[in-house]
Each structure stands twice: as structure tokens, then as C-alpha cells.
Design an enzyme around this catalytic site. Structure first.
Site, mmCIF file in Angstrom:
data_model
loop_
_atom_site.group_PDB
_atom_site.id
_atom_site.type_symbol
_atom_site.label_atom_id
_atom_site.label_comp_id
_atom_site.label_asym_id
_atom_site.label_seq_id
_atom_site.Cartn_x
_atom_site.Cartn_y
_atom_site.Cartn_z
ATOM 1 N N GLY A 10 0.808 -1.215 0.000
ATOM 2 C CA GLY A 10 0.000 0.000 0.000
ATOM 3 C C GLY A 10 0.842 1.265 0.000
ATOM 4 N N GLY A 13 -0.606 4.652 -1.453
ATOM 5 C CA GLY A 13 -1.795 5.263 -0.880
ATOM 6 C C GLY A 13 -1.445 6.449 0.001
ATOM 7 N N LEU A 58 -2.054 -8.759 -3.670
ATOM 8 C CA LEU A 58 -2.331 -9.228 -2.314
ATOM 9 C C LEU A 58 -3.174 -10.499 -2.298
ATOM 10 C CD1 LEU A 58 -3.016 -5.813 -0.520
ATOM 11 C CD2 LEU A 58 -1.177 -7.410 0.018
ATOM 12 N N LEU A 79 0.064 -1.852 4.804
ATOM 13 C CA LEU A 79 -0.932 -0.790 4.665
ATOM 14 C C LEU A 79 -1.862 -1.070 3.491
ATOM 15 C CD1 LEU A 79 1.428 2.340 5.044
ATOM 16 C CD2 LEU A 79 0.545 0.828 6.813
ATOM 17 N N SER A 83 -9.677 0.129 1.182
ATOM 18 C CA SER A 83 -9.762 1.116 2.263
ATOM 19 C C SER A 83 -11.144 1.720 2.395
ATOM 20 C CB SER A 83 -8.738 2.243 2.023
ATOM 21 O OG SER A 83 -8.942 2.837 0.767
ATOM 22 N N SER A 128 -7.904 -0.723 11.942
ATOM 23 C CA SER A 128 -8.892 0.342 11.795
ATOM 24 C C SER A 128 -9.853 0.369 12.960
ATOM 25 C CB SER A 128 -9.684 0.122 10.496
ATOM 26 O OG SER A 128 -10.849 0.925 10.467
ATOM 27 N N GLU A 130 -12.791 0.640 12.711
ATOM 28 C CA GLU A 130 -14.006 -0.064 12.292
ATOM 29 C C GLU A 130 -14.122 -1.439 12.950
ATOM 30 O OE1 GLU A 130 -16.613 0.890 10.439
ATOM 31 O OE2 GLU A 130 -15.811 2.914 10.173
ATOM 32 N N TYR A 152 -15.614 -4.814 5.737
ATOM 33 C CA TYR A 152 -14.295 -4.185 5.925
ATOM 34 C C TYR A 152 -13.835 -4.354 7.363
ATOM 35 C CZ TYR A 152 -10.851 -0.417 6.512
ATOM 36 O OH TYR A 152 -9.721 0.301 6.824
#
Length: 326
Positions: A10, A13, A58, A79, A83, A128, A130, A152
Site C-alpha cells: 500500500g 496510498g 495481495l 498498509l 480502504s 482500523s 471499524e 471491511y
């Protein structure tokens, strides 16, 4: 002192680009996993020429493990992955594969490398907030039970648990639970950049209004480079741990919108904003705010850029782009 060799997924990003810049400034040798044919554009930032780029996917676990063995990094930062919470509802299996299963391959490869080389390998997982989305505990810390609300969040929760599993096997693995963190490098698919870019266009007379969903959702917003600094500190700590990385202060989406208009010199912001049901998530955590006491006490980390300045920097950037100065 030998050069630190780093592998980053990542890397192109928002967080990855700031991480690469930081580590290059330290003199690290950086290797990055990039997607085949990846072109700079929305949310994809060009990598400096000093970075060794390795094309990969990935979803290809065997290739991931081979890459770690080939690069033999002293630090590995994961990372990569989808997202977007919203996109995870459209692609739940893909989300599980690249934000969950891929982490298992990277952890196993890092552990094998450590066993084979006889030297520690630091692994940092970008987790995260989340993973806590369904919790009623405010604020959340490292002891908060994981209760995700989306595919996610579920994939990130699986990866978070895996980090703990491999840490118990002796890997210096840390999971940094990153709360919302923003910068001008966010693509406009994220609501924060949608707001600041939209406000900039309104301020320049290029757009009439801003259509928004739920203005009452509350988040803990920080500055992306601050959060990247926390991940580097975690990698360099004496051992792996879980860390909540957050400011400890929550604001509503309404606060973000108002701050953006204020930064653009517009006071009567409400007349420019309309509510549109299309932008309301079916499942949205009402309030996520983190307690970063552990990161502060063990890593010496604290955020340096406050909420108002985060928003103002994004708005100034978007105004500069429109004015031909970006």
C-alpha cells in the site's frame, strides 16, 4: 549501523506515501509491493525513484511469502487492502481476501524469515477503528471487544487477531488501530476530501452545493502523517503490542463541513448543503473515538495537528489546486 530494509504494501496510498517519504529521509532502503499497471491518479501517489518496486497482488499468497523471503526486510508495514467501508459491501469476498487472508501470508512469511535469519523482524499492521464499530464503549482502547459492523471491519478484525497469534509465536508484530486520519492525499471517494474539494469549488463559484448523507455521525479525526509516525514508533518498540492511534476527541460530520466552509471564508454554510439519502450508509457506527493512552505512555506519541488545522490544510490544498498553484 546497518541500513534498515523496509517492505511496504500500500505504499502508493495516503499513508504509504507519507511513510515512504519519512523512511527515505531516515536513509532506509525501501521496497514496495505495487499492483501491475498501477498508474498515478485518484488515491495513487507516484513513488520516489529510490524505492525498489515489486509488482504483485495481495490475493496471491504464495507470491507474497516469496517476496518477503526475497527482500528479507527488518521492518514490514502492511498498509495495503481495500480502504473503503462502502466498497466492502459490494465486494465482501475480495475484502476478506486482501484485507484479511493476505495478512496471514505476510505474518507467516515474516515469522519464517525471523526463524531462518535469527534476527528480529518487526511487523506493523494498519488496523482500523471499524473493528470496534458496534461497541457501546466510549472511548475505545486496546481492551475494547472487537465488534465490526461491515465486511471491511470484519476483515480488519480477523487480521488484528492474527497479529496477536503471531506475536504469541515470538514475532515482533504490532497492530495499530488507526482512527480516521486525513490529508490532502485522500481521494474524493472519502467523505472528508469530498467535503473539502466541494467547498473549494463552491468558494470559487464552480459548484452550487454539497450533497451529504448523515451529518450526525461522529468520528475521531487526525492528521495522516501523525499516524504514520505512530506506526514507525511501533515498529521500533522493544516488542510488539496493539496500539490505539487517535486524538481522543470526536467531531460530527457537520462539524467537519462547517470547519471546511469556515476555512474557505464562507460563514453561511448551511444554505450550500443538502441531504441526500443515497449517501447514507445502511450501517454506520454512531461514534468512534479512541483512547491513545498506551501509545502516549509507551511510544511517546501524541498527535501534533488538531482537527481545525487538518480541515484547513485540506481546504487550502484544494483551493490551491483550483487556482493553479498545486
Amino acid at each position: 549501523m546497518s541500513t534498515v530494509r523496509v517492505l511496504v504494501t500500500g505504499a502508493s496510498g495516503q499513508d504509504g506515501s507519507y511513510l515512504v517519504e519519512r523512511l527515505l529521509a531516515e536513509g532506509a532502503e525501501i521496497h514496495a509491493l505495487v499492483r501491475q499497471g498501477e498508474e498515478p491518479g485518484a488515491g495513487v501517489h507516484p513513488l520516489p525513484v529510490e524505492v525498489h518496486q515489486h509488482e504483485g497482488d495481495l490475493r496471491d499468497g504464495a507470491a507474497l511469502e516469496a517476496l518477503v523471503a526475497e527482500v528479507a526486510p527488518t521492518e514490514l508495514y502492511n498498509l495495503g487492502g481495500l480502504s473503503s467501508v462502502a466498497l466492502s459491501w459490494q465486494e465482501p469476498a475480495l475484502t476478506a481476501q486482501i484485507s484479511g487472508l493476505a495478512v496471514g501470508h505476510l505474518l507467516q512469511a515474516a515469522h519464517d524469515l525471523q526463524e531462518r535469519s535469527g534476527r528480529p523482524v518487526s511487523f506493523v499492521q494498519a488496523s482500523s477503528a471499524e473493528i470496534f464499530a458496534r461497541t457501546s464503549r466510549i472511548p475505545q482502547d486496546e481492551t475494547t471487544p472487537l465488534r465490526p459492523l461491515s465486511p471491511y471491519g470484519a476483515a480488519k478484525a480477523y487480521a488484528h487477531h492474527l497479529v496477536g497469534v503471531y506475536r504469541a509465536q515470538g514475532l515482533r508484530a504490532s497492530s495499530c488501530v488507526l482512527y480516521n486520519h486525513e490529508s490532502p492525499r485522500r481521494p474524493e471517494t472519502f467523505v472528508t476530501r469530498k467535503i473539502t474539494a466541494g467547498v473549494a469549488r463552491i468558494a470559487r463559484g464552480l459548484q452550487d452545493g454539497l450533497a451529504m448523507g448523515n451529518l450526525d455521525a461522529r468520528r475521531d479525526w487526525g492528521w495522516a502523517p501523525d499516524y504514520v509516525r505512530a506506526m514507525v514508533l511501533a515498529a521500533r518498540a522493544d516488542r510488539g503490542r496493539d496500539y490505539v492511534v487517535a486524538t481522543g476527541v470526536s467531531h460530527s460530520v457537520r462539524d467537519f463541513v462547517e470547519a471546511a466552509f469556515r476555512a474557505a471564508g464562507i460563514d453561511d454554510w448551511e444554505r450550500h448543503v443538502t441531504l441526500d439519502a443515497r449517501f447514507v450508509r445502511p450501517n454506520d457506527a454512531p461514534e468512534l473515538v479512541g483512547d491513545a493512552t498506551r501509545a502516549r505512555e509507551l511510544l511517546g506519541w501524541q498527535p501534533e495537528v488538531g482537527f481545525e488545522e487538518v480541515v484547513a490544510r485540506m481546504v487550502r490544498h484544494d483551493l490551491a489546486l483550483l487556482d493553479g498553484e498545486g
